[in-house]
Design a protein around this motif. Structure first.
Motif, PDB file in Angstrom:
ATOM      1  N   GLY A  10      -7.940 -19.092 -46.695  1.00  0.00           N
ATOM      2  CA  GLY A  10      -9.211 -18.817 -46.030  1.00  0.00           C
ATOM      3  C   GLY A  10      -9.401 -17.345 -45.800  1.00  0.00           C
ATOM      4  O   GLY A  10      -8.703 -16.509 -46.375  1.00  0.00           O
ATOM      5  N   LEU A  11     -10.357 -17.045 -44.937  1.00  0.00           N
ATOM      6  CA  LEU A  11     -10.694 -15.673 -44.580  1.00  0.00           C
ATOM      7  C   LEU A  11     -10.149 -15.378 -43.190  1.00  0.00           C
ATOM      8  O   LEU A  11     -10.358 -16.148 -42.248  1.00  0.00           O
ATOM      9  N   VAL A  12      -9.438 -14.267 -43.075  1.00  0.00           N
ATOM     10  CA  VAL A  12      -8.846 -13.890 -41.795  1.00  0.00           C
ATOM     11  C   VAL A  12      -8.941 -12.381 -41.642  1.00  0.00           C
ATOM     12  O   VAL A  12      -8.958 -11.647 -42.638  1.00  0.00           O
ATOM     13  N   GLN A  13      -9.010 -11.926 -40.414  1.00  0.00           N
ATOM     14  CA  GLN A  13      -9.045 -10.490 -40.161  1.00  0.00           C
ATOM     15  C   GLN A  13      -7.648  -9.891 -40.270  1.00  0.00           C
ATOM     16  O   GLN A  13      -6.639 -10.583 -40.088  1.00  0.00           O
ATOM     17  N   SER A  14      -7.615  -8.614 -40.551  1.00  0.00           N
ATOM     18  CA  SER A  14      -6.347  -7.895 -40.624  1.00  0.00           C
ATOM     19  C   SER A  14      -5.570  -8.095 -39.324  1.00  0.00           C
ATOM     20  O   SER A  14      -6.145  -8.004 -38.232  1.00  0.00           O
ATOM     21  N   GLY A  15      -4.273  -8.390 -39.454  1.00  0.00           N
ATOM     22  CA  GLY A  15      -3.448  -8.671 -38.287  1.00  0.00           C
ATOM     23  C   GLY A  15      -3.356 -10.135 -37.929  1.00  0.00           C
ATOM     24  O   GLY A  15      -2.534 -10.529 -37.094  1.00  0.00           O
ATOM     25  N   GLY A  16      -4.175 -10.949 -38.559  1.00  0.00           N
ATOM     26  CA  GLY A  16      -4.198 -12.375 -38.275  1.00  0.00           C
ATOM     27  C   GLY A  16      -3.119 -13.140 -39.022  1.00  0.00           C
ATOM     28  O   GLY A  16      -2.274 -12.555 -39.711  1.00  0.00           O
ATOM     29  N   SER A  17      -3.171 -14.459 -38.868  1.00  0.00           N
ATOM     30  CA  SER A  17      -2.155 -15.331 -39.463  1.00  0.00           C
ATOM     31  C   SER A  17      -2.808 -16.486 -40.198  1.00  0.00           C
ATOM     32  O   SER A  17      -3.914 -16.923 -39.857  1.00  0.00           O
ATOM     33  N   LEU A  18      -2.105 -16.974 -41.198  1.00  0.00           N
ATOM     34  CA  LEU A  18      -2.474 -18.186 -41.905  1.00  0.00           C
ATOM     35  C   LEU A  18      -1.200 -18.935 -42.256  1.00  0.00           C
ATOM     36  O   LEU A  18      -0.138 -18.319 -42.444  1.00  0.00           O
ATOM     37  N   ARG A  19      -1.327 -20.249 -42.371  1.00  0.00           N
ATOM     38  CA  ARG A  19      -0.202 -21.068 -42.810  1.00  0.00           C
ATOM     39  C   ARG A  19      -0.629 -21.858 -44.031  1.00  0.00           C
ATOM     40  O   ARG A  19      -1.548 -22.688 -43.952  1.00  0.00           O
ATOM     41  N   LEU A  20       0.031 -21.588 -45.146  1.00  0.00           N
ATOM     42  CA  LEU A  20      -0.258 -22.309 -46.372  1.00  0.00           C
ATOM     43  C   LEU A  20       0.672 -23.504 -46.501  1.00  0.00           C
ATOM     44  O   LEU A  20       1.851 -23.434 -46.123  1.00  0.00           O
ATOM     45  N   SER A  21       0.131 -24.580 -47.026  1.00  0.00           N
ATOM     46  CA  SER A  21       0.921 -25.785 -47.272  1.00  0.00           C
ATOM     47  C   SER A  21       0.862 -26.127 -48.750  1.00  0.00           C
ATOM     48  O   SER A  21      -0.155 -25.901 -49.403  1.00  0.00           O
ATOM     49  N   CYS A  22       1.946 -26.692 -49.251  1.00  0.00           N
ATOM     50  CA  CYS A  22       2.009 -27.155 -50.632  1.00  0.00           C
ATOM     51  C   CYS A  22       2.562 -28.571 -50.610  1.00  0.00           C
ATOM     52  O   CYS A  22       3.750 -28.770 -50.293  1.00  0.00           O
ATOM     53  N   ALA A  23       1.714 -29.521 -50.902  1.00  0.00           N
ATOM     54  CA  ALA A  23       2.119 -30.923 -50.921  1.00  0.00           C
ATOM     55  C   ALA A  23       2.516 -31.322 -52.330  1.00  0.00           C
ATOM     56  O   ALA A  23       1.729 -31.181 -53.264  1.00  0.00           O
ATOM     57  N   ALA A  24       3.731 -31.806 -52.465  1.00  0.00           N
ATOM     58  CA  ALA A  24       4.243 -32.230 -53.763  1.00  0.00           C
ATOM     59  C   ALA A  24       4.226 -33.751 -53.858  1.00  0.00           C
ATOM     60  O   ALA A  24       4.477 -34.449 -52.878  1.00  0.00           O
ATOM     61  N   SER A  25       3.931 -34.247 -55.043  1.00  0.00           N
ATOM     62  CA  SER A  25       3.977 -35.680 -55.292  1.00  0.00           C
ATOM     63  C   SER A  25       4.603 -35.915 -56.658  1.00  0.00           C
ATOM     64  O   SER A  25       4.680 -35.005 -57.483  1.00  0.00           O
ATOM     65  N   GLY A  26       5.054 -37.135 -56.864  1.00  0.00           N
ATOM     66  CA  GLY A  26       5.720 -37.460 -58.111  1.00  0.00           C
ATOM     67  C   GLY A  26       7.231 -37.432 -57.917  1.00  0.00           C
ATOM     68  O   GLY A  26       7.744 -37.901 -56.909  1.00  0.00           O
ATOM     69  N   SER A  27       7.926 -36.827 -58.842  1.00  0.00           N
ATOM     70  CA  SER A  27       9.393 -36.819 -58.813  1.00  0.00           C
ATOM     71  C   SER A  27       9.920 -35.696 -57.915  1.00  0.00           C
ATOM     72  O   SER A  27      10.588 -34.760 -58.380  1.00  0.00           O
ATOM     73  N   ILE A  28       9.666 -35.819 -56.614  1.00  0.00           N
ATOM     74  CA  ILE A  28      10.013 -34.722 -55.700  1.00  0.00           C
ATOM     75  C   ILE A  28      11.517 -34.535 -55.576  1.00  0.00           C
ATOM     76  O   ILE A  28      11.981 -33.436 -55.257  1.00  0.00           O
ATOM     77  N   PHE A  29      12.300 -35.568 -55.866  1.00  0.00           N
ATOM     78  CA  PHE A  29      13.743 -35.425 -55.736  1.00  0.00           C
ATOM     79  C   PHE A  29      14.346 -34.672 -56.924  1.00  0.00           C
ATOM     80  O   PHE A  29      15.538 -34.369 -56.918  1.00  0.00           O
TER      81      PHE A  29
END
Length: 116
Positions: A10-29
């Motif tokens: 997303g859009l954030v101001q300098s000094g701010g924070s973001l948390r990205l997520s990556c959801a995996a599916s299929g042969s995760i093991f």
């Protein structure tokens, strides 16, 4: 096969924070390591952070002390906590999974924009 889906950009101001997520599916093991890469306009894709199933973590020098990657082997979600964001962090961020077969899979990317 593994499918990856990023979210949290997303859009954030300098000094701010973001948390990205990556959801995996299929042969995760079969996943041996996860990573986050980014690509800014006109630049090559670069590694931001990576983590192996053994817990070894690598960060790009430009994000050390500001970004934190997390993932546990056998879990289906990886995260990238980004603090103290700077305009130069603006890029499309991609999730990457490396399998025990050494093949790699990529997500579709999520845009991160940091305004000054």
């Amino acid at each position: 096969q593994v499918q990856l889906m990023e979210s949290g950009g997303g859009l954030v101001q300098s000094g701010g924070s973001l948390r990205l997520s990556c959801a995996a599916s299929g042969s995760i093991f079969s996943i041996n390591g996860m990573g986050w890469y980014r690509q800014a306009p006109g630049k090559v894709r670069e590694l931001v952070a990576g983590i192996t199933s053994g817990g070894r973590i690598t960060y790009a020098d430009s994000v050390k002390g500001r970004f934190t990657i997390s993932w546990a082997s056998g879990k289906n979600t990886a995260f990238l906590q980004m603090n103290s964001l700077k305009p130069e962090d603006t890029a499309v961020y991609y999730c990457n999974a490396r399998l025990i077969t050494q093949t790699e899979h990529w997500g579709q990317g999520t845009q991160v924009t940091v305004s000054s």
